[in-house]
Every structure is written in C-alpha cells, then in structure tokens.
Design a protein around this motif. Structure first.
Motif, PDB file in Angstrom:
ATOM      1  N   ARG A 271       0.744  -1.031  -0.120  1.00  0.00           N
ATOM      2  CA  ARG A 271       0.067   0.030   0.108  1.00  0.00           C
ATOM      3  C   ARG A 271       0.901   1.380   0.114  1.00  0.00           C
ATOM      4  O   ARG A 271       0.498   2.181  -0.423  1.00  0.00           O
TER       5      ARG A 271
ATOM      6  N   THR B 284       0.775   3.850  -2.980  1.00  0.00           N
ATOM      7  CA  THR B 284       0.329   5.392  -2.596  1.00  0.00           C
ATOM      8  C   THR B 284       1.174   6.230  -3.026  1.00  0.00           C
ATOM      9  O   THR B 284       0.968   7.380  -3.385  1.00  0.00           O
TER      10      THR B 284
ATOM     11  N   ALA C 138      -8.724  -0.979  -6.275  1.00  0.00           N
ATOM     12  CA  ALA C 138      -8.152  -0.931  -4.807  1.00  0.00           C
ATOM     13  C   ALA C 138      -8.426   0.318  -4.172  1.00  0.00           C
ATOM     14  O   ALA C 138      -8.863   0.209  -2.977  1.00  0.00           O
TER      15      ALA C 138
ATOM     16  N   SER D 138     -11.815   0.002  -2.575  1.00  0.00           N
ATOM     17  CA  SER D 138     -11.894  -0.985  -1.327  1.00  0.00           C
ATOM     18  C   SER D 138     -11.033  -0.457   0.050  1.00  0.00           C
ATOM     19  O   SER D 138     -10.971  -1.039   0.741  1.00  0.00           O
ATOM     20  N   ASP D 139     -10.384   0.616  -0.430  1.00  0.00           N
ATOM     21  CA  ASP D 139      -9.670   0.841   0.835  1.00  0.00           C
ATOM     22  C   ASP D 139      -9.990   2.744   0.873  1.00  0.00           C
ATOM     23  O   ASP D 139     -10.076   3.424   0.321  1.00  0.00           O
TER      24      ASP D 139
ATOM     25  N   SER E 285      -9.621   5.665  -1.166  1.00  0.00           N
ATOM     26  CA  SER E 285     -10.908   6.260  -1.882  1.00  0.00           C
ATOM     27  C   SER E 285     -11.184   7.684  -1.445  1.00  0.00           C
ATOM     28  O   SER E 285     -11.628   8.617  -2.427  1.00  0.00           O
TER      29      SER E 285
END
Length: 197
Positions: free
Chosen positions: A55, A59, A111, A114-115, A119
């Motif tokens: 992640r 990111t 992704a 779902s995060d 989001s």
C-alpha cells in the motif's frame, strides 16, 4: 559511504517508475512486489527497504503520478470554449504516454474503492479536477461559447463524458483511436453549446 537523501528519493522514484510500468502493462492485479523487483532488476528486499508495504508503494507511486500528470506540458489553454476543450483533451489517452497514465489510473480504481484512505484521496483528486473544469465552463459561458446553466453540473457531465470515453479507448483502442476520441469530444461540446440556443 552513506547514502544521501537525494539518493534515497531518486531510488524511490525509480521504484515508482517500475510500479507505473507494471500497472500499465499488467493492471493493478498484476502489481506485486516481485513484479516490481523484476522490472527494476532488484530484490524484493530492496523494495521493502524503501516501502514497507504494498500500500505504501502504491500510494507513493500514485501521488508521484499525479504530480507528474499535473506538471506535464498542456495544450494552449486559450480562452473560453477553447480552454475547456484543451483541458478535456488533456484527460484523454491520445498519446502512448497518456494511454499508459490512463491505464495506471483506471487499473488502480478497484483498490481505491476497497480502501477507505485511498478512496478519500481519489475523491479529493477528482473534486480538484472538477473544480478546475467548473472554472473553465464558467469562463466559456461568459464568452458565449457555452449555453447558460449551472457550471458545476456542466463540468460534472463533461468530466464524466471524458472519463467514460477514456475507459472505452483503453478497452477498445482500435474502435476509439485518437481522431475518433477528439471527434466525439467536439460533438459533445457542440451539443453543450447548442443546448441553450
């Protein structure tokens, strides 16, 4: 000799470039530490030194992609309707680089949905893009190039049109080559200009 901060940032950018390449060619589901390491010709241990989790890796790469996307050369940004058209053209996959960028963004949507953290970040990015388009719509209305109406609603419609067109072009590039994408966008803008006539 100890590594400098500049070396560390340069290596993180190298890793990010590898992430973008993997995402552009394999999609988000193909993004693994092993795939990125192979792209870099490095070990997964090197990656986890810079990014402890997938992640964190994703990111950082997407933040840097946004930075690059915003900094890349843009069309002329004339005035009125021309400026709006230029801004919308900049969102379409009209070149190989823009196509890769679009593939990275689209492949990361799953992704992001779902995060909650991702989001929220994506919502912020799209809201900022919407705000820029709203200003351009208002300017086009003032110059008479677009019909009256709520600039925010018109911008939302134009943004949605272009994002949908970009997705179609990614999935069916032969059916939506650059010339057709431009023609469809011009038709959409022409319809907006006639709406209040």
């Amino acid at each position: 000799m100890a590594r400098t901060r500049g070396d560390h940032e340069a290596r993180r950018r190298d890793v990010s470039a590898a992430v973008w390449q993997v995402m552009a060619t394999r999609g988000f589901t193909g993004l693994t530490l092993r795939a990125v390491a192979a792209e870099l010709d490095a070990t997964t241990g090197l990656l986890t030194h810079y990014f402890p989790t997938k992640r964190a890796l994703v990111t950082y790469a997407l933040d840097l992609l946004e930075e690059r996307t915003l900094a890349r050369p843009r069309r002329s940004r004339g005035t009125g309707l021309g400026a709006l058209r230029d801004a919308l053209l900049d969102l379409l996959p009209l070149t190989p680089e823009a196509t890769d960028t679009s593939r990275v963004w689209v492949s990361s949507w799953d992704a992001a949905l779902s995060d909650p953290g991702m989001s929220a970040d994506y919502a912020r990015k799209y809201a900022a893009a919407h705000a820029r388009l709203t200003e351009l719509v208002a300017a086009a209305q003032e110059s008479g190039g677009l019909s009256p109406g709520d600039p925010a609603e018109i911008a939302a419609g134009a943004q949605s049109f272009v994002l949908g067109l970009a997705v179609q072009a990614l999935f069916s590039p032969a059916a939506f080559p650059p010339a057709r994408q431009i023609r469809l966008l011009d038709g959409h803008l022409a319809a907006l200009g006639r709406a209040g006539a």
